[in-house]
Design an enzyme around this catalytic site. Structure first.
Site, PDB file in Angstrom:
ATOM      1  N   MET A 112       0.835  -1.204   0.000  1.00 31.63           N
ATOM      2  CA  MET A 112       0.000   0.000   0.000  1.00 31.63           C
ATOM      3  C   MET A 112       0.874   1.259   0.000  1.00 31.63           C
ATOM      4  O   MET A 112       0.562   2.239  -0.681  1.00 31.63           O
ATOM      5  CB  MET A 112      -0.943   0.023   1.201  1.00 31.63           C
ATOM      6  CG  MET A 112      -1.912   1.198   1.171  1.00 31.63           C
ATOM      7  SD  MET A 112      -2.944   1.344   2.630  1.00 31.63           S
ATOM      8  CE  MET A 112      -4.122   0.059   2.356  1.00 31.63           C
ATOM      9  N   GLY A 113       1.969   1.238   0.757  1.00 32.03           N
ATOM     10  CA  GLY A 113       2.894   2.379   0.753  1.00 32.03           C
ATOM     11  C   GLY A 113       3.488   2.607  -0.621  1.00 32.03           C
ATOM     12  O   GLY A 113       3.499   3.733  -1.132  1.00 32.03           O
ATOM     13  N   TRP A 115       2.184   1.644  -3.392  1.00 28.03           N
ATOM     14  CA  TRP A 115       1.085   2.017  -4.283  1.00 28.03           C
ATOM     15  C   TRP A 115       0.874   3.538  -4.268  1.00 28.03           C
ATOM     16  O   TRP A 115       0.564   4.133  -5.299  1.00 28.03           O
ATOM     17  CB  TRP A 115      -0.193   1.296  -3.852  1.00 28.03           C
ATOM     18  CG  TRP A 115      -1.380   1.638  -4.688  1.00 28.03           C
ATOM     19  CD1 TRP A 115      -1.724   1.117  -5.897  1.00 28.03           C
ATOM     20  CD2 TRP A 115      -2.402   2.591  -4.368  1.00 28.03           C
ATOM     21  NE1 TRP A 115      -2.893   1.675  -6.351  1.00 28.03           N
ATOM     22  CE2 TRP A 115      -3.322   2.596  -5.426  1.00 28.03           C
ATOM     23  CE3 TRP A 115      -2.624   3.446  -3.294  1.00 28.03           C
ATOM     24  CZ2 TRP A 115      -4.437   3.411  -5.435  1.00 28.03           C
ATOM     25  CZ3 TRP A 115      -3.732   4.264  -3.315  1.00 28.03           C
ATOM     26  CH2 TRP A 115      -4.624   4.228  -4.381  1.00 28.03           C
ATOM     27  N   HIS A 116       1.060   4.162  -3.105  1.00 33.41           N
ATOM     28  CA  HIS A 116       0.885   5.614  -3.021  1.00 33.41           C
ATOM     29  C   HIS A 116       2.003   6.352  -3.739  1.00 33.41           C
ATOM     30  O   HIS A 116       1.796   7.464  -4.218  1.00 33.41           O
ATOM     31  CB  HIS A 116       0.804   6.060  -1.563  1.00 33.41           C
ATOM     32  CG  HIS A 116      -0.540   5.851  -0.965  1.00 33.41           C
ATOM     33  ND1 HIS A 116      -0.865   4.720  -0.252  1.00 33.41           N
ATOM     34  CD2 HIS A 116      -1.659   6.620  -0.972  1.00 33.41           C
ATOM     35  CE1 HIS A 116      -2.117   4.809   0.151  1.00 33.41           C
ATOM     36  NE2 HIS A 116      -2.624   5.941  -0.282  1.00 33.41           N
ATOM     37  N   GLY A 117       3.190   5.770  -3.785  1.00 35.50           N
ATOM     38  CA  GLY A 117       4.299   6.408  -4.483  1.00 35.50           C
ATOM     39  C   GLY A 117       5.638   5.867  -4.033  1.00 35.50           C
ATOM     40  O   GLY A 117       5.754   5.249  -2.982  1.00 35.50           O
TER      41      GLY A 117
END
Length: 187
Positions: A112-113, A115-117
């Site tokens: 998820m981290g 995925w954010h960038g």
């Protein structure tokens, strides 16, 4: 405001103010456009699920992720956490189910981290939430075993909400990237 908060890696009222204001900004930004999309879809006869359910009254971090940006949270739960868990069970990568769930949380939130960038603060944000949910899981297991010794009343409920809110707000401070400016301003 920015100049006051950007005074090095130390706790200040301005930094706390930034943390809480940014957290509210994220909530109202995400919840606002989500609610707008839900309302628009209802107008067209499409039943779109709600995306937020009072996340800031969560009593623990797991409860928070069941209330915050639910479409994204549930997607990560179903397609990363559960798939990794089933894969690891099938191939017997981790025999202990508790350790397996902890590893699955770490993989889930790390992805998820990313995925954010691809910046350090998004990755740290993911790791922070993985550690928070693992610690929460350990606490809930301990609490179940020692339920008679641990009080449960209005004070403990409100303390849990207060603690979760602050843990989440600190994670949003990490997410904002603002700590980079503090760190580089401090050197």
């Amino acid at each position: 405001f920015y100049g006051q908060a950007n005074g090095g890696l130390r706790l200040s009222w301005a930094l706390l103010g930034y943390m809480y204001c940014y957290s509210m900004y994220l909530f109202f930004d995400f919840a606002g456009y989500s609610l707008f999309a839900v309302g628009t879809s209802y107008f067209m006869g499409i039943r779109t699920p709600m995306n937020f359910n009072k996340p800031f009254i969560s009593q623990n971090i797991k409860d928070f992720w069941n209330r915050w940006h639910m479409t994204l949270s549930f997607w990560f739960r179903d397609f990363i956490f559960m798939r990794f868990t089933f894969f690891a069970m099938k191939h017997k990568l981790v025999k202990n189910r508790i350790r397996l769930s902890q590893l699955a949380y770490l993989v889930d939130f790390l992805i998820m981290g990313f995925w954010h960038g691809l910046t350090w603060y998004y990755i740290v944000y993911g790791i922070y939430h993985a550690l928070a949910i693992i610690i929460n899981d350990i606490w809930l297991r301990f609490k179940r075993k020692h339920s008679k010794q641990i009080p449960h009343n209005k004070f403990t409920k409100w303390f849990a909400i207060f603690l979760t809110f602050n843990v989440v707000c600190f994670s949003f401070l990490i997410f904002s990237g603002f700590l980079s400016t503090l760190w580089f301003g401090w050197k």
